[in-house]
Design a protein around this motif. Structure first.
Motif, mmCIF file in Angstrom:
data_model
loop_
_atom_site.group_PDB
_atom_site.id
_atom_site.type_symbol
_atom_site.label_atom_id
_atom_site.label_comp_id
_atom_site.label_asym_id
_atom_site.label_seq_id
_atom_site.Cartn_x
_atom_site.Cartn_y
_atom_site.Cartn_z
ATOM 1 N N GLN A 265 0.819 -1.208 0.000
ATOM 2 C CA GLN A 265 0.000 0.000 0.000
ATOM 3 C C GLN A 265 0.857 1.263 0.000
ATOM 4 O O GLN A 265 0.733 2.118 -0.881
ATOM 5 N N MET A 266 1.748 1.401 0.992
ATOM 6 C CA MET A 266 2.552 2.612 1.092
ATOM 7 C C MET A 266 3.518 2.762 -0.088
ATOM 8 O O MET A 266 3.599 3.813 -0.722
ATOM 9 N N MET A 267 4.259 1.700 -0.376
ATOM 10 C CA MET A 267 5.227 1.789 -1.469
ATOM 11 C C MET A 267 4.523 1.874 -2.817
ATOM 12 O O MET A 267 4.993 2.556 -3.734
ATOM 13 N N ARG A 268 3.392 1.206 -2.926
ATOM 14 C CA ARG A 268 2.594 1.299 -4.153
ATOM 15 C C ARG A 268 2.209 2.742 -4.444
ATOM 16 O O ARG A 268 2.302 3.206 -5.592
ATOM 17 N N ASP A 269 1.787 3.472 -3.397
ATOM 18 C CA ASP A 269 1.242 4.806 -3.596
ATOM 19 C C ASP A 269 2.285 5.914 -3.504
ATOM 20 O O ASP A 269 2.115 6.976 -4.100
ATOM 21 N N LEU A 270 3.354 5.696 -2.747
ATOM 22 C CA LEU A 270 4.330 6.748 -2.515
ATOM 23 C C LEU A 270 5.639 6.542 -3.278
ATOM 24 O O LEU A 270 6.379 7.499 -3.503
ATOM 25 N N GLY A 271 5.948 5.306 -3.626
ATOM 26 C CA GLY A 271 7.091 5.028 -4.493
ATOM 27 C C GLY A 271 8.450 5.400 -3.942
ATOM 28 O O GLY A 271 9.332 5.819 -4.687
ATOM 29 N N MET A 272 8.671 5.215 -2.649
ATOM 30 C CA MET A 272 9.962 5.557 -2.026
ATOM 31 C C MET A 272 10.934 4.386 -2.168
ATOM 32 O O MET A 272 11.434 3.824 -1.198
ATOM 33 N N THR A 273 11.194 4.018 -3.417
ATOM 34 C CA THR A 273 11.875 2.769 -3.734
ATOM 35 C C THR A 273 13.367 2.975 -3.975
ATOM 36 O O THR A 273 13.744 3.893 -4.702
ATOM 37 N N PRO A 274 14.228 2.138 -3.409
ATOM 38 C CA PRO A 274 15.661 2.252 -3.718
ATOM 39 C C PRO A 274 15.969 1.662 -5.086
ATOM 40 O O PRO A 274 15.309 0.718 -5.531
ATOM 41 N N ALA A 275 16.966 2.201 -5.750
ATOM 42 C CA ALA A 275 17.432 1.614 -7.000
ATOM 43 C C ALA A 275 18.182 0.319 -6.694
ATOM 44 O O ALA A 275 18.868 0.220 -5.667
ATOM 45 N N PRO A 276 18.082 -0.690 -7.551
ATOM 46 C CA PRO A 276 18.796 -1.950 -7.302
ATOM 47 C C PRO A 276 20.299 -1.756 -7.103
ATOM 48 O O PRO A 276 20.898 -2.435 -6.260
ATOM 49 N N ILE A 277 20.908 -0.843 -7.848
ATOM 50 C CA ILE A 277 22.349 -0.612 -7.682
ATOM 51 C C ILE A 277 22.640 -0.042 -6.305
ATOM 52 O O ILE A 277 23.663 -0.362 -5.680
ATOM 53 N N SER A 278 21.719 0.782 -5.766
ATOM 54 C CA SER A 278 21.907 1.317 -4.417
ATOM 55 C C SER A 278 21.853 0.197 -3.383
ATOM 56 O O SER A 278 22.637 0.175 -2.426
#
Length: 427
Positions: A265-278
């Motif tokens: 829910q939160m990540m779906r809507d807010l998108g505070m996602t790390p890049a895979p390289i990070s």
């Protein structure tokens, strides 16, 4: 098999099968292929586990989250794009408009602003308390709509040691979880869940990554808080989520409820996602975390003792010093060491502090802390700049406070740099 925390740093999270890469692969893909639309539908309904879009989950990031979860002794974890994102997500996952949070006042300036400015704009109230307050004073801060308690194991930059058991006891008596930011201590020196914390956050940008190359965060859930026992307080977890066809996270997914909701829910809507390289770079840093933290702490203690003995220094704050008011709490919660950060003031106030920092040659003035290199900052004019004089006083950030993050360089070189800078600042 049960491993020591030091072994988890190196081994946990990713286990290659026969013929697979020995090192955690970087899955640099936004999406994932499936053979049928029915299976894809089940993934979107959370009826089946798997990857379908990297805004929610990514195999590289999940492997690193599993490692951090093991380090903290948690049940489930997730990575975020920054430490600030981790703290926001950890709270917003359970706190809604009209709710209230109790927080320690001596927290990082950015987190203070998050709670005091941005989350207030979202309709979320906050009461800041002195972390040294009594249980009675802490209990008085709670309201009927309080939904969480927040604090830092070691506050940035004042190095106040949070009495985790006291805060956990009061939080649980009021039927809410304790959220603890464990960035400075790291799970090498402290595992807050062992003292009653329910959710732990990290700015992995700091000691975990360790090289000032990658911004990131993490949220770890202990799985111990009983959301259903306090169902009226947490409807987001205990009532049907219509965006997932009535899924009830706590009833249907048990201990997985908190992180599942945060991801789906939160990540779906807010998108505070790390890049895979990070996430990949974070994992490299984690492999040496135990070694680096040991050196950081040894170097910092030597510097703190040298500063304390120098007549040009007005005061030194480091919980590892026997003279510190927080030494006993530090020994209780962090007997192996605290962190590599020291706060202190030079006689002569802000002007002397400026001359000192400008005269350092090895240590750099940077808006960062807790990486391999020694660095320094004046928080009142930088990280805490947005705060009023009253707020700065409540946080313990005086105009003369210098935050020194002691690196892993050779200790004699660090001490020599400090001495020559003091000679210039105090001539």
């Amino acid at each position: 098999m049960s491993y020591h925390v030091n072994t988890h740093c190196v081994q946990t999270g990713y286990t290659p099968k026969n013929g697979e890469p020995r090192v955690l692969p970087i899955v640099q893909s936004t999406t994932y292929k499936y053979e049928s639309s029915d299976q894809m539908g089940r993934l979107f309904d959370l009826e089946e586990d798997g990857y379908f879009y990297s805004r929610l989950q990514n195999p590289t990031s999940d492997a690193v989250a599993r490692k951090i979860c093991a380090l903290e002794g948690g049940h489930a974890a997730m990575l975020t794009s920054s430490g600030q994102a981790a703290n926001f997500l950890a709270l917003f996952n359970i706190v809604n408009a009209g709710d209230h949070v109790v927080s320690s006042s001596t927290i990082y300036g950015g987190t203070f602003n998050l709670l005091d400015v941005t989350m207030r704009k979202m309709g979320i109230d906050v009461t800041f308390v002195d972390p040294d307050c009594s249980e009675e004073e802490l209990n008085a801060a709670f309201k009927p709509n309080t939904k969480a308690v927040f604090g830092e194991t070691l506050s940035n930059p004042t190095l106040v040691v949070l009495d985790i058991e006291k805060f956990a006891k009061c939080a649980h008596e009021h039927g809410v979880p304790l959220v603890v930011d464990n960035t400075f201590a790291t799970p090498i020196n402290c595992r807050p869940m062992e003292f009653g914390a329910d959710i732990v956050t990290h700015s992995t940008t700091k000691y975990m990554e360790g090289h000032a190359s990658t911004v990131g965060g993490a949220v770890v859930d202990s799985g111990n808080f009983d959301w259903l026992a306090h169902a009226d307080k947490f409807p987001g977890l205990t009532q049907p989520d219509e965006s997932y066809h009535g899924l009830n996270y706590a009833k249907d997914r048990g201990k997985d409820a908190y992180i599942l909701k945060a991801t789906a829910q939160m990540m779906r809507d807010l998108g505070m996602t790390p890049a895979p390289i990070s996430s990949f770079l974070l994992n490299l840093g984690l492999e040496s975390l135990a070694l680096r933290v040991e050196r950081h702490c040894a170097n910092a203690l030597a510097v703190a003792q040298a500063l304390e003995a120098d007549e040009r220094i007005g005061w030194v704050n480091y919980p590892g010093l026997t003279s510190s008011k927080y030494h006993a709490l530090a020994q209780k919660y962090m007997p192996k060491g605290t962190c590599g950060v020291i706060s202190f003031g030079i006689k002569g106030g802000r002007a002397a502090a400026t001359r000192f920092m400008d005269s350092l040659k090895l240590a750099a003035i940077v808006t960062h802390v807790a990486d391999a290199r020694t660095c320094v900052l004046h928080p009142a004019s930088t990280t805490h700049r947005q705060m009023t004089d009253e707020q700065l006083a409540a946080c313990g950030v005086g105009p003369d406070l210098i935050r020194l993050s002691v690196g892993i360089e050779y200790i004699d070189d660090i001490l020599a740099d400090i001495r020559q800078a003091l000679d210039v600042a105090c001539e």
